[in-house]
Design a protein around this motif. Sequence first.
Motif, PDB file in Angstrom:
ATOM      1  N   ALA A 114       0.952  -1.296  -0.068  1.00  0.00           N
ATOM      2  CA  ALA A 114      -0.131  -0.049   0.073  1.00  0.00           C
ATOM      3  C   ALA A 114       0.750   1.392  -0.032  1.00  0.00           C
ATOM      4  CB  ALA A 114      -1.056   0.063   1.184  1.00  0.00           C
ATOM      5  N   GLU A 115       1.780   1.414   0.724  1.00  0.00           N
ATOM      6  CA  GLU A 115       2.965   2.403   0.785  1.00  0.00           C
ATOM      7  C   GLU A 115       3.568   2.669  -0.642  1.00  0.00           C
ATOM      8  OE1 GLU A 115       6.454   4.421   0.780  1.00  0.00           O
ATOM      9  OE2 GLU A 115       6.435   2.125   0.664  1.00  0.00           O
ATOM     10  N   ALA A 116       3.802   1.579  -1.102  1.00  0.00           N
ATOM     11  CA  ALA A 116       4.544   1.740  -2.454  1.00  0.00           C
ATOM     12  C   ALA A 116       3.559   2.356  -3.559  1.00  0.00           C
ATOM     13  CB  ALA A 116       4.907   0.247  -3.009  1.00  0.00           C
ATOM     14  N   ARG A 117       2.388   1.963  -3.586  1.00  0.00           N
ATOM     15  CA  ARG A 117       1.496   2.483  -4.245  1.00  0.00           C
ATOM     16  C   ARG A 117       1.227   3.904  -4.292  1.00  0.00           C
ATOM     17  NH1 ARG A 117      -1.248  -2.839  -3.613  1.00  0.00           N
ATOM     18  NH2 ARG A 117      -2.531  -1.834  -2.015  1.00  0.00           N
ATOM     19  N   LEU A 118       1.002   4.170  -2.827  1.00  0.00           N
ATOM     20  CA  LEU A 118       0.649   5.652  -2.460  1.00  0.00           C
ATOM     21  C   LEU A 118       2.080   6.569  -2.943  1.00  0.00           C
ATOM     22  CD1 LEU A 118      -1.457   7.428  -1.164  1.00  0.00           C
ATOM     23  CD2 LEU A 118      -0.391   6.721   0.968  1.00  0.00           C
ATOM     24  N   THR A 119       2.995   6.004  -2.561  1.00  0.00           N
ATOM     25  CA  THR A 119       4.146   6.832  -2.780  1.00  0.00           C
ATOM     26  C   THR A 119       4.595   7.250  -4.203  1.00  0.00           C
ATOM     27  OG1 THR A 119       5.418   6.003  -0.856  1.00  0.00           O
ATOM     28  CG2 THR A 119       6.825   6.961  -2.632  1.00  0.00           C
ATOM     29  N   ASP A 120       4.081   6.140  -5.020  1.00  0.00           N
ATOM     30  CA  ASP A 120       4.292   6.406  -6.278  1.00  0.00           C
ATOM     31  C   ASP A 120       3.213   7.278  -7.007  1.00  0.00           C
ATOM     32  OD1 ASP A 120       6.326   4.567  -7.022  1.00  0.00           O
ATOM     33  OD2 ASP A 120       5.054   2.851  -7.575  1.00  0.00           O
ATOM     34  N   ALA A 121       2.026   7.354  -6.367  1.00  0.00           N
ATOM     35  CA  ALA A 121       0.972   8.201  -6.857  1.00  0.00           C
ATOM     36  C   ALA A 121       1.076   9.553  -6.483  1.00  0.00           C
ATOM     37  CB  ALA A 121      -0.325   7.866  -6.384  1.00  0.00           C
ATOM     38  N   THR A 122       1.925   9.720  -5.126  1.00  0.00           N
ATOM     39  CA  THR A 122       2.144  10.931  -4.608  1.00  0.00           C
ATOM     40  C   THR A 122       3.312  11.712  -5.519  1.00  0.00           C
ATOM     41  OG1 THR A 122       1.518  10.120  -2.397  1.00  0.00           O
ATOM     42  CG2 THR A 122       2.798  12.206  -2.525  1.00  0.00           C
ATOM     43  N   THR A 123       4.135  10.989  -5.813  1.00  0.00           N
ATOM     44  CA  THR A 123       5.315  11.484  -6.550  1.00  0.00           C
ATOM     45  C   THR A 123       4.888  11.974  -7.873  1.00  0.00           C
ATOM     46  OG1 THR A 123       6.873   9.853  -5.615  1.00  0.00           O
ATOM     47  CG2 THR A 123       7.500  10.970  -7.834  1.00  0.00           C
ATOM     48  N   ARG A 124       4.056  11.318  -8.518  1.00  0.00           N
ATOM     49  CA  ARG A 124       3.179  11.918  -9.844  1.00  0.00           C
ATOM     50  C   ARG A 124       2.543  12.973  -9.564  1.00  0.00           C
ATOM     51  NH1 ARG A 124       3.712   6.508 -11.410  1.00  0.00           N
ATOM     52  NH2 ARG A 124       1.981   5.814  -9.906  1.00  0.00           N
ATOM     53  N   MET A 125       1.797  12.990  -8.338  1.00  0.00           N
ATOM     54  CA  MET A 125       0.679  14.065  -8.148  1.00  0.00           C
ATOM     55  C   MET A 125       1.498  15.401  -7.915  1.00  0.00           C
ATOM     56  SD  MET A 125      -2.104  14.462  -5.196  1.00  0.00           S
ATOM     57  CE  MET A 125      -0.932  14.463  -3.952  1.00  0.00           C
ATOM     58  N   LEU A 126       2.510  15.319  -7.042  1.00  0.00           N
ATOM     59  CA  LEU A 126       3.241  16.447  -6.793  1.00  0.00           C
ATOM     60  C   LEU A 126       4.062  17.153  -8.099  1.00  0.00           C
ATOM     61  CD1 LEU A 126       4.393  15.624  -3.263  1.00  0.00           C
ATOM     62  CD2 LEU A 126       2.489  16.928  -3.902  1.00  0.00           C
ATOM     63  N   ALA A 127       3.151  17.571  -8.971  1.00  0.00           N
ATOM     64  CA  ALA A 127       3.690  18.303  -9.997  1.00  0.00           C
ATOM     65  C   ALA A 127       3.061  19.594 -10.309  1.00  0.00           C
ATOM     66  CB  ALA A 127       3.506  17.354 -11.339  1.00  0.00           C
TER      67      ALA A 127
END
Length: 434
Positions: A162-175
């Motif tokens: 869950a953390e890995a998925r959330l981190t990936d999504a957060t990295t993409r979102m913070l643009a």
Amino acid sequence: MKMTPDTLFARDTLWQSWLDVEAALARAQADLGMIPAWAASEINAAADLDKLGRDALDADVKRTMAPILSLTRLLGKAAGKAGDYVHWGATTQNVMQTGRLLLLRKADGEIRANLGRAVARMGDLAQEHANTPMAGRTNRQHALPITFGFKIAGWIEEMERAEARLTDATTRMLALPFGGAVGAMHAFGPQGRDLNRRLAADLGLRELLVPGRTANDLFAEYVVQLALLAMTVERITTEVYTLMTDEIGEVTEQLDKGTVGSSTMPQKINPKYVVRSISLAAELRSFAAPALETGRSSHEGDSAANHLLSSVLDRAVPLAWRMSESFAETLTRLNPNPARMAENLARSNGAINAENLMMALAPKVGRAAAHDVVHHVLEAGCVADLATAPDITAHLTPDEITAALNPALYTGDSEAIAIEAAQVARGLSAKLGA
């Protein structure tokens, strides 16, 4: 004032985030010589909600129904002559989305810290109960013996995913979604890309090649990942809730002195924390569908989709924050009951170890035949008959049969897996910032 889920997207918090974006824009433009440095300095000094006046801004927003127009108008007034350079070349959605993104980053940090607390507690439980036997269950029936630490290990590994998925999504979102009216930086001339680069660096965001107003998939993905996180939290807490039932009683909640379970049944001490976690997780899961609707925006700008996106984010993210707090608190108060685990494990009088007896017999008669022999004895309804069945005693001694039916001796790799998972939890907790 410390930010909370209730104040994350409150009116004043949002307004100040927009002012922060306007201030950063002025700084970046001054660095490029697009506006005078003195003007950027004055704009930054004035970009404070206390200086603008909340009542005045509120009144103007009600009149214009254009919050960014009202905000930049008052900011320009507060900045004096520098007001001529406020909001230079920007558009409303640039500022609103970027401001909300800065708040999302703060909330994400709080969510991650709470998850770190939860995972740290899981690691402690996995280590402490690595060798605490209990009944493993499939289809809600006793299956094979495991240890409580092994059960926790499964939770830890799921949280790691869950953390890995959330981190990936957060990295993409913070643009940075700041590209002017349609995303091509028209109003900034040949310096548009440089401005976007400098502004992104100032705000700690990554760049987008097309910093437009319809990149809603970045936000939608984040909410979907929060919903998947909620699925994991709900699975874990629902299992805990089940283990708390009187008939099972393998875990309890540590409640504070004076807690009352029921107004009419004095003997009842109802679970308090786990039920809240379950409820919050179930509610958060429901935002996955509307989040996906927000990505169906049209052309280079779509106010309808953006209104929906703001609504989804404003409800889902504070809810995720509350859920993560509740989840950590629930696990902190979780008390395992090894004695009850042992009692439940012994209820079948060794039948839960039938696979082990079958595998001890298999080298003598073949696996399929061994399965049928053990199954037919148990089908007759008496576990004790396993020790006297001729088809078994012909190949195994009484001591071998007794050992094969001892649940404490048949937990597989449960202990080793639990200990390894505890180490994973320690690393994951540190990564999450607990």
